[in-house]
Motif scaffolding. Structure first.
Motif, mmCIF file in Angstrom:
data_model
loop_
_atom_site.group_PDB
_atom_site.id
_atom_site.type_symbol
_atom_site.label_atom_id
_atom_site.label_comp_id
_atom_site.label_asym_id
_atom_site.label_seq_id
_atom_site.Cartn_x
_atom_site.Cartn_y
_atom_site.Cartn_z
ATOM 1 N N ILE A 130 0.821 -1.202 0.000
ATOM 2 C CA ILE A 130 0.000 0.000 0.000
ATOM 3 C C ILE A 130 0.860 1.258 0.000
ATOM 4 O O ILE A 130 0.430 2.312 -0.470
ATOM 5 N N HIS A 131 2.077 1.163 0.475
ATOM 6 C CA HIS A 131 3.040 2.255 0.360
ATOM 7 C C HIS A 131 4.295 1.715 -0.306
ATOM 8 O O HIS A 131 5.011 0.907 0.287
ATOM 9 N N GLU A 132 4.533 2.123 -1.528
ATOM 10 C CA GLU A 132 5.733 1.719 -2.229
ATOM 11 C C GLU A 132 6.187 2.862 -3.131
ATOM 12 O O GLU A 132 5.563 3.932 -3.164
ATOM 13 N N LEU A 133 7.265 2.648 -3.846
ATOM 14 C CA LEU A 133 7.785 3.671 -4.745
ATOM 15 C C LEU A 133 6.913 3.751 -6.000
ATOM 16 O O LEU A 133 6.271 2.787 -6.366
ATOM 17 N N PRO A 134 6.888 4.955 -6.633
ATOM 18 C CA PRO A 134 7.522 6.231 -6.277
ATOM 19 C C PRO A 134 6.585 7.057 -5.396
ATOM 20 O O PRO A 134 5.638 6.492 -4.825
ATOM 21 N N GLY A 135 6.815 8.354 -5.289
ATOM 22 C CA GLY A 135 5.946 9.163 -4.448
ATOM 23 C C GLY A 135 5.903 10.611 -4.873
ATOM 24 O O GLY A 135 6.806 11.127 -5.521
ATOM 25 N N PHE A 136 4.805 11.265 -4.492
ATOM 26 C CA PHE A 136 4.697 12.709 -4.604
ATOM 27 C C PHE A 136 4.930 13.271 -3.201
ATOM 28 O O PHE A 136 3.990 13.589 -2.474
ATOM 29 N N GLY A 137 6.190 13.351 -2.803
ATOM 30 C CA GLY A 137 6.528 13.822 -1.470
ATOM 31 C C GLY A 137 7.633 14.850 -1.520
ATOM 32 O O GLY A 137 8.367 14.951 -2.512
ATOM 33 N N ARG A 138 7.779 15.595 -0.450
ATOM 34 C CA ARG A 138 8.756 16.698 -0.433
ATOM 35 C C ARG A 138 10.192 16.211 -0.559
ATOM 36 O O ARG A 138 11.075 16.963 -0.944
ATOM 37 N N LEU A 139 10.439 14.925 -0.263
ATOM 38 C CA LEU A 139 11.796 14.394 -0.332
ATOM 39 C C LEU A 139 12.042 13.546 -1.579
ATOM 40 O O LEU A 139 13.170 13.112 -1.804
ATOM 41 N N ASP A 146 12.921 13.292 -5.029
ATOM 42 C CA ASP A 146 13.480 14.179 -6.050
ATOM 43 C C ASP A 146 13.747 13.471 -7.372
ATOM 44 O O ASP A 146 14.507 13.962 -8.205
ATOM 45 N N LYS A 147 13.098 12.322 -7.586
ATOM 46 C CA LYS A 147 13.299 11.551 -8.819
ATOM 47 C C LYS A 147 12.119 11.758 -9.773
ATOM 48 O O LYS A 147 11.034 12.171 -9.366
ATOM 49 N N GLU A 148 12.352 11.415 -11.031
ATOM 50 C CA GLU A 148 11.282 11.461 -12.011
ATOM 51 C C GLU A 148 10.279 10.328 -11.755
ATOM 52 O O GLU A 148 10.644 9.250 -11.296
ATOM 53 N N ILE A 149 9.038 10.592 -12.090
ATOM 54 C CA ILE A 149 7.982 9.587 -11.997
ATOM 55 C C ILE A 149 7.802 8.992 -13.387
ATOM 56 O O ILE A 149 7.380 9.691 -14.319
#
Length: 374
Positions: free
Chosen positions: A312-321, A323-326
């Motif tokens: 339910i929580h895995e990569l990637p993310g829209f988070g402040r930390l 810094d990678k491309e989605i």
């Protein structure tokens, strides 16, 4: 057959990475990674009871008697995996595979516990095997970011159950019910309508409790005029859905409507900007800017969204930390919120696919503030 073909492609992706890194073999124990590689649906649970040993041309899987028959049923007679339930410590079993294959560079999944790693290292030493043990630094989790068509279809199905549950629960909620009663009805509906698991324990938070983003439902009674935050999801064949809607019991106040519209504006601005190649934290910042410009910047502190799939929580993310491309093919949530202590909370969450064309929600429930319990 489609699932078997998909898993074969996943194994080849792992082997390509291993060849690029110079690994002779890889040892895997993370259940989500094993489910992704094997395709053995509804077999894994919360126990770390399985070990895979992968080389360039062979696939081994060690389990125990509790799961052995299920693996055989799920994978069938034609499986490329050699499955056994030998009564042996998993670390010793993995060391035997090192000896058998004469592997000299054996990558170990970095999510394994230290006790296993130390025992594996000691077992190799006892067998007079000197091999390098580099870490697989989340490499399989990174491979899992881009979902194939089979995975996307399973997640769309799970979200369909979740959407239907929202419609059902909106007709059920009324003043006088407790958070727990609403939770029981919501989860029972999902199980009765195709879910085979919950994505996570459902969050049902009414009134001031809604200002706690991960509130635990309890005996708090719903009152007329309350906002109720409902964050939940159906699991289907090991894949997850995730959605949050905030509803109002009776007509909302002017303040409640205003704050809701700020959250909705933030959500839709982020969804409009999200597409393949965007930077995760840049999308998060859009939500921060919209909410801050409206004067509520101090009341949105969590990340905007996270990847969803076998976990339910895995990569990637829209988070402040982040810094990678989605990349295209990622499945990520968008869930801005505003939480006013002592008053109420509001969160609006969709789960969707990031594509070259933009963000494509699996969620179909409206973004309009729903009035219930009338």
């Amino acid at each position: 057959m489609a699932e078997a073909d998909a898993c074969a492609r996943r194994v080849e992706r792992l082997r390509s990475l291993m060849a690029e890194r110079g690994y002779d073999a890889a040892v895997l124990r993370n259940n989500a990674d094993l489910r992704w590689l094997t395709g053995a649906e509804r077999t894994f649970d919360d126990e770390v009871a399985h070990t895979a040993f992968v080389t360039g041309d062979r696939l081994w899987l060690h389990t125990d008697s509790r799961y052995f028959g299920t693996f055989q049923d799920r994978l069938g007679e034609d499986t490329c995996w050699q499955i056994d339930m030998d009564v042996i410590d998993p670390a010793d079993w993995a060391a035997e595979r090192v000896v058998e294959t004469r592997s000299r560079v054996v990558a170990v999944e970095d999510s394994c516990d230290l006790a296993f790693f130390d025992a594996f290292n000691a077992a190799c030493s006892s067998a007079s095997v000197a091999c390098l043990m580099p870490r697989l630094h989340g490499d399989v989790a990174t491979l899992r970011i881009v979902k194939d068509s089979e995975e996307i279809e399973l997640m769309r199905h799970a979200q369909g159950i979740t959407d239907a549950a929202f419609e059902h629960i909106c007709g059920y909620i009324r003043p006088g019910l407790t958070e727990q009663q609403i939770r029981l009805e919501l989860e029972s509906y999902m199980f009765a309508n195709g879910a085979d698991a919950l994505s996570f324990p459902s969050i049902i938070a009414t009134g001031a409790n809604g200002a706690n983003p991960h509130a635990q439902p309890g005996e708090t009674v719903v009152q007329r005029g309350d906002l109720i935050v409902m964050d939940y999801g159906a699991g289907y064949r090991d894949y997850h859905s995730d959605m949050t809607r905030t509803v109002c019991v009776g007509e909302p106040s002017q303040e409640q409507r205003h704050v809701y519209e700020v959250v909705r504006k933030a959500h839709e601005a982020c969804a409009a900007a999200a597409k393949a190649g965007c930077i995760g934290r840049d999308i998060h910042q859009i939500a921060v800017d919209v909410i801050s410009d409206a004067g509520y910047g101090d009341y949105f502190k969590h990340g905007l969204g996270h990847g969803v799939g076998l976990e339910i929580h895995e990569l990637p993310g829209f988070g402040r930390l982040y810094d990678k491309e989605i990349p295209a093919g990622s499945v990520v949530t968008i869930e801005p919120g505003i939480y006013l202590p002592g008053k109420f909370g509001i969160r609006l969450e969709d789960c969707g696919l990031v594509s070259e064309e933009g963000y494509r929600p699996f969620t179909h429930a409206s973004h309009e503030l729903r009035v219930v319990g009338c």
